[in-house]
Design a protein around this motif. Structure first.
Motif, mmCIF file in Angstrom:
data_model
loop_
_atom_site.group_PDB
_atom_site.id
_atom_site.type_symbol
_atom_site.label_atom_id
_atom_site.label_comp_id
_atom_site.label_asym_id
_atom_site.label_seq_id
_atom_site.Cartn_x
_atom_site.Cartn_y
_atom_site.Cartn_z
ATOM 1 N N SER A 60 6.481 1.932 3.646
ATOM 2 C CA SER A 60 6.479 1.423 2.273
ATOM 3 C C SER A 60 5.674 2.393 1.424
ATOM 4 C CB SER A 60 5.872 0.015 2.200
ATOM 5 O OG SER A 60 4.487 0.048 2.491
ATOM 6 N N ASN A 61 6.099 2.575 0.190
ATOM 7 C CA ASN A 61 5.417 3.516 -0.708
ATOM 8 C C ASN A 61 5.273 2.846 -2.073
ATOM 9 O OD1 ASN A 61 4.265 5.691 -1.949
ATOM 10 N ND2 ASN A 61 6.045 7.048 -1.768
ATOM 11 N N GLU A 62 4.137 2.210 -2.265
ATOM 12 C CA GLU A 62 3.898 1.458 -3.491
ATOM 13 C C GLU A 62 2.394 1.310 -3.695
ATOM 14 O OE1 GLU A 62 6.291 -1.754 -2.307
ATOM 15 O OE2 GLU A 62 4.864 -2.539 -0.846
ATOM 16 N N GLY A 63 1.984 1.120 -4.911
ATOM 17 C CA GLY A 63 0.567 1.007 -5.196
ATOM 18 C C GLY A 63 -0.118 2.352 -5.103
ATOM 19 N N ASN A 64 -1.432 2.340 -4.972
ATOM 20 C CA ASN A 64 -2.200 3.584 -4.905
ATOM 21 C C ASN A 64 -3.207 3.597 -3.760
ATOM 22 O OD1 ASN A 64 -3.923 1.691 -5.983
ATOM 23 N ND2 ASN A 64 -3.862 2.556 -8.064
ATOM 24 N N SER A 107 0.733 1.105 0.379
ATOM 25 C CA SER A 107 1.710 1.859 1.165
ATOM 26 C C SER A 107 1.317 1.835 2.643
ATOM 27 C CB SER A 107 1.786 3.310 0.680
ATOM 28 O OG SER A 107 2.204 3.369 -0.664
ATOM 29 N N LEU A 152 0.447 -8.457 -0.601
ATOM 30 C CA LEU A 152 1.593 -8.558 -1.498
ATOM 31 C C LEU A 152 1.722 -9.974 -2.055
ATOM 32 C CD1 LEU A 152 3.860 -6.701 -2.547
ATOM 33 C CD2 LEU A 152 5.296 -7.551 -0.670
ATOM 34 N N LYS A 178 -1.300 12.763 -4.782
ATOM 35 C CA LYS A 178 -1.001 11.613 -5.632
ATOM 36 C C LYS A 178 -2.240 10.751 -5.894
ATOM 37 C CE LYS A 178 3.605 11.860 -6.026
ATOM 38 N NZ LYS A 178 4.332 11.847 -7.325
ATOM 39 N N TYR A 206 -4.077 8.916 -3.869
ATOM 40 C CA TYR A 206 -4.174 7.637 -3.177
ATOM 41 C C TYR A 206 -5.538 7.524 -2.484
ATOM 42 C CZ TYR A 206 0.785 6.230 -3.412
ATOM 43 O OH TYR A 206 2.019 5.812 -3.818
ATOM 44 N N ASN A 262 -0.195 -4.174 -4.129
ATOM 45 C CA ASN A 262 0.733 -3.309 -3.423
ATOM 46 C C ASN A 262 -0.010 -2.181 -2.708
ATOM 47 O OD1 ASN A 262 3.088 -4.661 -4.401
ATOM 48 N ND2 ASN A 262 2.841 -3.592 -6.357
ATOM 49 N N VAL A 318 -2.983 3.776 0.633
ATOM 50 C CA VAL A 318 -2.083 3.960 1.762
ATOM 51 C C VAL A 318 -2.852 3.771 3.071
ATOM 52 C CG1 VAL A 318 -2.428 6.477 1.826
ATOM 53 C CG2 VAL A 318 -0.388 5.473 2.875
ATOM 54 N N ARG A 359 -0.326 -5.690 4.633
ATOM 55 C CA ARG A 359 0.451 -5.437 3.415
ATOM 56 C C ARG A 359 1.089 -6.724 2.896
ATOM 57 N NH1 ARG A 359 5.832 -5.120 2.655
ATOM 58 N NH2 ARG A 359 6.576 -3.965 0.808
#
Length: 635
Positions: free
Chosen positions: A496-500, A528, A521, A549, A551, A526, A502, A517
């Motif tokens: 999954s790749n969402e939010g900031n 990752s 959620l 990015k 993160y 969110n 990981v 996660r």
């Protein structure tokens, strides 16, 4: 009439019992062990087989001063009962309960902690030499099984004991079993001795007759010189006596009277002695006697029938064994190796289908690794299936004999991560740390059973050393994870790749990360998730992506943090000279106690709520003061 065990209070009472009382006491202890283990699980067959032996030791020796060391240690339940711990057996192998192995902090009668095999003789000799240097007087007794005698360390100790002056009494508990049935030359050698008890009778009869006459005493001394010749006729290759250790036996390990007599002779001897005792694993309980391997280490079971709670889900071990068979059918180069663990590692079916390509070397992990290296050097593709806790014993062989030569050996490392009730000696939380710094070694950690099968197949077609680590048990059926379409060396999988934020999770901890996660959620946060399926090499390209990015990065593993997966990621990120926040989650620098794995994960904040709690503390990108989240939401 009340039971002996109900009245029993102190080890001195054993010496006051008659043989009939001792035999009745043994029967009661067997019943007690079965009635406790059927609730808690534990090591059943080995403890049933050693009841009379343990009672006989306590009948002759004084363990308030004498020292008793148990090899492996899983057969110490009787010893624990006799030393005041019967009332604690309801907590056996439970968190903060009675250990299933010797534990020094648990009792003064637990002299040396043993969870791995073949160590007792070295420890006993060390204690005996310290005794001599300290000017003390007591006996040191080591109980070692015939299975443990296949370990090279045991022979290193025998060599030293035979050539030295520190007296050690060795009890060789011969039940023809390790966890699986014993194999190899030592097993065959002991079998020959078991078939030759007439030697002992002849020797004893000659001595008794000659001592009745004055001339006979002189002849007895002269005949002593002929002893080795008689032994060569009756018992070929008297290994122990040739090494300088007096041999007594074989004797019936369920005859207290006979054992007590021989133990007294050993106690009164001035030299080191090995007493060969024949026992039956699972003695006294029909279902355990018939299938001692099945009842070696078990969970709760029906104490009347021996039936265990059925487990329908496929385990990692079973999946590994199935895929090994599939690969072997397609390629004759594949061979499988185990160290007395064909059932535990899932290779039992392989051993039946490919008898000439299956090798059980006994308890000899060092030998197994170097033998695999030899096979690989001559064109074969060996897989060595071994528990994480036991591969520790072959570190030098992995480094020097396999990886230095870049030989294509596959290490199938079972029971990686927490194993639970067996405790400190068996938790598989160190393998990443001691393997990751070895050059030429790839380390893989599949996220689920399907990925284990795919990665075993991928590994078979590589031409370099590979370690695949995977946990005990099965997958969480409620968590569905997409497979990796194409496995590439050192490449991870974004789930999954969402939010900031990981999470780089490895192995079965990927399933835990997905649970984290999903819970976040539900409350509007969110994050990752990345499946870090390759521990070595790490996916530097993907790490760069998340770093660039900006993160916040969290690593999650079921290994100790020191030298683990997170440490490798942290080291790489530090080399980038970026202002990246990183949190490594795993086990602290400690040995992990026994207990249910869910309790232990919670204790070390590696359960879902513990991980979320650490994320909240760590990341400025998630605030407890926001409208979407509160402390109550996280609990």
């Amino acid at each position: 009439m009340s039971k002996i065990l109900d009245k029993y209070n102190d080890i001195e009472e054993i010496k006051e019992m008659s043989i009939d009382q001792l035999n009745l006491f043994c029967q009661e202890i067997r019943e007690f062990i079965v009635m406790k283990i059927f609730k808690t699980g534990g090591h059943l067959a080995s403890n049933l087989g050693i009841v009379e032996l343990t009672i006989s030791l306590y009948n002759i020796f004084d363990f308030r001063k004498d020292k008793l060391i148990w090899d492996v240690g899983h057969q110490t339940y009787v010893h624990k009962i006799l030393t005041g711990r019967a009332s604690d057996f309801d907590t056996l192998r439970q968190y903060q309960g009675l250990s299933g192995f010797p534990k020094r902090e648990e009792s003064n009668f637990d002299i040396f902690e043993t969870g791995h095999s073949s160590t007792s003789l070295s420890a006993a000799l060390g204690i005996a030499r310290a005794r001599n240097l300290n000017g003390e007087v007591y006996d040191v007794i080591a109980v070692i099984g015939d299975g443990a005698l296949t370990g090279g360390m045991a022979f290193e100790a025998l060599n030293d004991i035979g050539g030295g002056t520190a007296k050690v009494i060795i009890i060789l508990n011969d039940n023809q079993m390790s966890i699986s049935e014993n194999v190899g030359g030592i097993s065959s050698y002991l079998y020959k001795i078991r078939l030759a008890p007439k030697y002992i009778k002849i020797k004893g009869g000659i001595k008794t007759t000659l001592k009745k006459f004055t001339l006979g005493k002189t002849l007895a001394k002269a005949l002593k010189k002929l002893k080795s010749g008689i032994k060569e006729i009756m018992i070929p290759n008297m290994l122990f006596e040739d090494m300088g250790i007096k041999y007594m036996g074989p004797i019936n390990g369920h005859d207290i009277k006979e054992m007590s007599k021989v133990f007294k002779m050993a106690r009164d001897s001035e030299e080191s002695v090995l007493i060969h005792v024949i026992t039956t694993k699972g003695k006294g309980v029909e279902f355990a006697e018939k299938n001692p391997e099945k009842f070696h280490a078990i969970g709760p079971f029906d104490c009347k029938t021996g039936e265990m709670n059925s487990i329908t889900a496929t385990t990692y071990s079973e999946a590994f064994g199935e895929e090994a068979i599939s690969l072997a059918k397609a390629d004759k180069r594949l061979v499988a190796i185990t160290a007395a663990m064909k059932y535990g590692t899932g290779l039992n079916k392989f051993s039946l289908e490919f008898k000439d390509r299956f090798f059980d070397v006994g308890i000899a992990e060092q030998h197994a690794v170097t033998m695999a290296a030899g096979m690989a050097s001559n064109g074969l593709k060996p897989i060595f299936a071994v528990y994480s806790t036991f591969i520790q014993r072959a570190y030098d062989q992995i480094l020097h004999d396999v990886c230095l030569q870049k030989l294509p050996v596959i290490f199938a490392i079972d029971r990686a991560g927490l194993v639970g009730e067996d405790g400190k000696t068996h938790q598989g939380i160190f393998d990443v740390s001691f393997l990751s710094h070895i050059p030429n070694l790839i380390i893989i950690n599949p996220k689920n059973i399907l990925e284990l099968k795919n990665m075993l197949r991928w590994s078979f077609f590589q031409n370099e050393p590979i370690a695949i680590r995977y946990p005990k048990g099965s997958d969480d059926a409620s968590i569905e994870l997409p497979p990796i379409i194409t496995i590439k060396k050192g490449k991870w999988q974004i789930l999954s790749n969402e939010g900031n934020i990981v999470i780089f999770a490895t192995g079965k901890m990927v399933q835990r990360a997905i649970q984290v996660r999903n819970k976040l959620l539900d409350i509007g946060i969110n994050i990752s998730i990345v499946n870090a399926c390759f521990i070595k090499p790490i996916d530097e390209e993907l790490i760069n992506y998340f770093v660039n990015k900006e993160y916040d990065i969290i690593t999650l593993e079921d290994n100790i943090l020191h030298g683990g997966f997170g440490a490798m990621v942290l080291e790489y990120i530090n080399s980038l000279d970026k202002n990246t926040k990183i949190l490594t989650l795993g086990f602290n620098d400690s040995f992990i106690e026994q207990g249910n794995v869910d309790i232990l994960y919670k204790l070390y904040e590696l359960d879902v709520d513990g991980i979320i709690h650490n994320i909240i503390k760590f990341s400025h990108k998630v605030s407890l003061e926001g409208e979407k989240i509160s402390k109550s939401d996280l609990l």
